[in-house]
Design an enzyme around this catalytic site. Structure first.
Site, PDB file in Angstrom:
ATOM      1  N   ASP A  21       0.834  -1.213   0.000  1.00 58.67           N
ATOM      2  CA  ASP A  21       0.000   0.000   0.000  1.00 58.67           C
ATOM      3  C   ASP A  21       0.868   1.262   0.000  1.00 58.67           C
ATOM      4  O   ASP A  21       1.981   1.260   0.530  1.00 58.67           O
ATOM      5  CB  ASP A  21      -0.929  -0.017   1.224  1.00 58.67           C
ATOM      6  CG  ASP A  21      -2.121   0.910   1.051  1.00 58.67           C
ATOM      7  OD1 ASP A  21      -2.342   1.410  -0.072  1.00 58.67           O
ATOM      8  OD2 ASP A  21      -2.836   1.148   2.048  1.00 58.67           O
ATOM      9  N   GLY A  22       0.322   2.318  -0.588  1.00 61.14           N
ATOM     10  CA  GLY A  22       0.984   3.622  -0.543  1.00 61.14           C
ATOM     11  C   GLY A  22       1.571   4.100  -1.855  1.00 61.14           C
ATOM     12  O   GLY A  22       2.255   5.137  -1.890  1.00 61.14           O
ATOM     13  N   ASN A  23       1.301   3.380  -2.937  1.00 62.45           N
ATOM     14  CA  ASN A  23       1.855   3.787  -4.240  1.00 62.45           C
ATOM     15  C   ASN A  23       1.376   5.177  -4.659  1.00 62.45           C
ATOM     16  O   ASN A  23       2.158   5.994  -5.155  1.00 62.45           O
ATOM     17  CB  ASN A  23       1.423   2.799  -5.340  1.00 62.45           C
ATOM     18  CG  ASN A  23       1.986   1.420  -5.143  1.00 62.45           C
ATOM     19  OD1 ASN A  23       2.832   1.214  -4.289  1.00 62.45           O
ATOM     20  ND2 ASN A  23       1.522   0.477  -5.946  1.00 62.45           N
ATOM     21  N   HIS A  38       2.573   3.159  -8.993  1.00 65.40           N
ATOM     22  CA  HIS A  38       2.351   1.723  -9.254  1.00 65.40           C
ATOM     23  C   HIS A  38       3.536   1.122 -10.017  1.00 65.40           C
ATOM     24  O   HIS A  38       3.997   0.027  -9.706  1.00 65.40           O
ATOM     25  CB  HIS A  38       1.056   1.515 -10.045  1.00 65.40           C
ATOM     26  CG  HIS A  38      -0.179   1.983  -9.323  1.00 65.40           C
ATOM     27  ND1 HIS A  38      -0.420   1.657  -8.007  1.00 65.40           N
ATOM     28  CD2 HIS A  38      -1.223   2.749  -9.712  1.00 65.40           C
ATOM     29  CE1 HIS A  38      -1.574   2.211  -7.631  1.00 65.40           C
ATOM     30  NE2 HIS A  38      -2.076   2.882  -8.641  1.00 65.40           N
ATOM     31  N   THR A  67     -10.911  -6.715  -4.864  1.00 62.95           N
ATOM     32  CA  THR A  67     -12.258  -6.605  -5.452  1.00 62.95           C
ATOM     33  C   THR A  67     -12.719  -5.151  -5.404  1.00 62.95           C
ATOM     34  O   THR A  67     -13.279  -4.624  -6.370  1.00 62.95           O
ATOM     35  CB  THR A  67     -13.245  -7.480  -4.642  1.00 62.95           C
ATOM     36  OG1 THR A  67     -12.736  -8.814  -4.602  1.00 62.95           O
ATOM     37  CG2 THR A  67     -14.622  -7.481  -5.265  1.00 62.95           C
ATOM     38  N   ASN A  69     -10.925  -2.524  -5.444  1.00 57.97           N
ATOM     39  CA  ASN A  69     -10.153  -1.631  -6.319  1.00 57.97           C
ATOM     40  C   ASN A  69     -10.808  -1.425  -7.693  1.00 57.97           C
ATOM     41  O   ASN A  69     -10.479  -0.464  -8.400  1.00 57.97           O
ATOM     42  CB  ASN A  69      -8.711  -2.136  -6.508  1.00 57.97           C
ATOM     43  CG  ASN A  69      -7.841  -1.981  -5.282  1.00 57.97           C
ATOM     44  OD1 ASN A  69      -6.924  -2.773  -5.053  1.00 57.97           O
ATOM     45  ND2 ASN A  69      -8.089  -0.964  -4.453  1.00 57.97           N
ATOM     46  N   SER A 197      -8.317  -4.737   5.087  1.00 56.19           N
ATOM     47  CA  SER A 197      -8.865  -4.500   3.745  1.00 56.19           C
ATOM     48  C   SER A 197      -9.258  -5.779   2.990  1.00 56.19           C
ATOM     49  O   SER A 197      -8.916  -5.942   1.813  1.00 56.19           O
ATOM     50  CB  SER A 197      -7.879  -3.664   2.910  1.00 56.19           C
ATOM     51  OG  SER A 197      -7.608  -2.434   3.540  1.00 56.19           O
TER      52      SER A 197
HETATM   53  C1  IPE Z   1      -5.540  -2.740  -0.383  1.00 54.49           C
HETATM   54  O1  IPE Z   1      -5.115  -1.427  -0.598  1.00 54.49           O
HETATM   55  C2  IPE Z   1      -5.510  -3.504  -1.651  1.00 54.49           C
HETATM   56  C3  IPE Z   1      -4.191  -3.633  -2.280  1.00 54.49           C
HETATM   57  C4  IPE Z   1      -3.046  -3.298  -1.765  1.00 54.49           C
HETATM   58  C5  IPE Z   1      -4.201  -4.235  -3.589  1.00 54.49           C
HETATM   59  P1  IPE Z   1      -6.168  -0.224  -0.711  1.00 54.49           P
HETATM   60  O2  IPE Z   1      -5.373   1.016  -0.780  1.00 54.49           O
HETATM   61  O3  IPE Z   1      -7.108  -0.493  -1.811  1.00 54.49           O
HETATM   62  O4  IPE Z   1      -6.931  -0.362   0.669  1.00 54.49           O
HETATM   63  P2  IPE Z   1      -7.964   0.585   1.416  1.00 54.49           P
HETATM   64  O5  IPE Z   1      -9.189   0.627   0.576  1.00 54.49           O
HETATM   65  O6  IPE Z   1      -7.334   1.914   1.565  1.00 54.49           O
HETATM   66  O7  IPE Z   1      -8.185  -0.073   2.725  1.00 54.49           O
HETATM   67  C1  IPE Z   2      -1.510   0.202  -3.401  1.00 49.87           C
HETATM   68  O1  IPE Z   2      -1.282   1.564  -3.436  1.00 49.87           O
HETATM   69  C2  IPE Z   2      -1.694  -0.395  -4.778  1.00 49.87           C
HETATM   70  C3  IPE Z   2      -3.073  -0.801  -5.088  1.00 49.87           C
HETATM   71  C4  IPE Z   2      -4.082  -0.766  -4.270  1.00 49.87           C
HETATM   72  C5  IPE Z   2      -3.313  -1.281  -6.432  1.00 49.87           C
HETATM   73  P1  IPE Z   2      -2.473   2.587  -3.494  1.00 49.87           P
HETATM   74  O2  IPE Z   2      -2.825   2.832  -4.918  1.00 49.87           O
HETATM   75  O3  IPE Z   2      -3.586   2.144  -2.631  1.00 49.87           O
HETATM   76  O4  IPE Z   2      -1.799   3.880  -2.898  1.00 49.87           O
HETATM   77  P2  IPE Z   2      -2.419   4.896  -1.838  1.00 49.87           P
HETATM   78  O5  IPE Z   2      -2.908   4.077  -0.692  1.00 49.87           O
HETATM   79  O6  IPE Z   2      -3.530   5.611  -2.534  1.00 49.87           O
HETATM   80  O7  IPE Z   2      -1.278   5.781  -1.480  1.00 49.87           O
HETATM   81 MG    MG Z   3      -4.039   2.409  -0.681  1.00 49.46          MG
END
Ligand code: IPE
Ligand code: IPE
Ligand code: MG
Length: 246
Positions: A21-23, A38, A67, A69, A197
């Site tokens: 998470d955090g991309n 990403h 799901t 996403n 999540s």
């Molecule tokens: C969880 O990350 C899913 C993945 C890392 C693929 P999200 O960024 O989608 O999670 P929430 O919705 O903030 O909990």
């Molecule tokens: C995780 O990073 C990757 C996926 C869920 C596909 P995010 O895209 O959720 O990045 P943040 O949480 O918005 O920083």
């Molecule tokens: Mg995220």
């Protein structure tokens, strides 16, 4: 001393699950588009896979697309699917050379056809590999998985292939997407979010959870080793008391 040197190789987690998470925030911090985050996250995946192989972790399962996403802006969903396809095709040969088996869990039929086909080809190419199993959770959610398992069991009961009293934890687990994998001993989530999540809810019943502020594109094997060292300091009691453990 490096974190790697502090790891007790005889007490490694066999299976590590990660919520990458955090991309998006990582990219935004630099004034870039989310998709850049990403793309950079793929480099982290590569380093973590290598890091697992280096010390002997047998199973690595990464949450790549949930799901939920699917509800992101369509441009981001499309960019993620394209990145997935290009990454699979670029990395399949390297995975194979390194004796890594590629696996995927989730509602795969909901992915674009090209993704389904290329993923199937990469999984087929690497299916005999034994060093490490890399599982991508794609269009995955634990509630989806548990409902699917319940359906499959109900069907078998309806067809007279299974008696209700045969339904136990072991039977239920055998209907999940993670069949043949041990439950993860350690789950890591990056980016400072403290939630699950919809990830591996059944399998994480007794998993040690590790949360770090590091954003996924900054996460490297040294961070992984730090998490393993932290995991190894914990006492896993499984309901017992300390004195009962040897
Ligand atoms: C969880 O990350 C899913 C993945 C890392 C693929 P999200 O960024 O989608 O999670 P929430 O919705 O903030 O909990
Ligand atoms: C995780 O990073 C990757 C996926 C869920 C596909 P995010 O895209 O959720 O990045 P943040 O949480 O918005 O920083
Ligand atoms: Mg995220």
């Amino acid at each position: 001393m490096d974190f790697k040197d502090q790891i007790d190789i005889n007490r490694l987690p066999e299976h590590i699950a990660i919520i990458m998470d955090g991309n998006g925030r990582w990219a935004k911090n630099q004034g870039k588009f989310r998709v850049f985050g990403h793309e950079s996250g793929v480099l982290s995946v590569k380093d973590i896979v290598e890091g697992c192989v280096e010390i002997g972790v047998k199973y690595l399962t990464v949450y790549a697309f949930s799901t939920e996403n699917w509800n992101r802006p369509i441009e981001e969903v499309n960019a993620l699917m394209e990145l997935l396809i290009s990454t699979i095709n670029q990395e399949a040969e390297t995975l194979n050379k390194n004796n890594i088996k590629l696996n995927a869990i989730g509602d795969l039929k909901s992915l674009p056809q090209k993704c389904i086909d290329d993923l199937a080809a990469a999984m087929d190419k690497t299916k005999a590999n034994t060093k490490c199993t890399l599982t991508l959770a794609l269009s995955y959610s634990a509630k989806w998985e548990i409902v699917e398992a319940a359906r499959k069991i109900a069907e078998q009961v309806k067809d007279g292939k299974l008696a209700i009293n045969q339904v136990d934890e072991q039977l239920f687990a055998s209907q999940l997407t993670t069949v043949n994998m041990p439950d993860p001993e350690l789950m890591i989530r990056t980016s400072g979010e403290h939630r699950i999540s919809n990830y591996l809810l059944w399998q994480m019943a007794y998993t040690e959870l590790y949360f770090t502020e590091t954003l996924w594109p900054d996460f490297r094997r040294e961070h992984l080793y730090e998490a393993i060292v932290d995991y190894q300091k914990r006492e896993r009691r499984f309901g017992k008391i300390s004195e009962q453990l040897n």
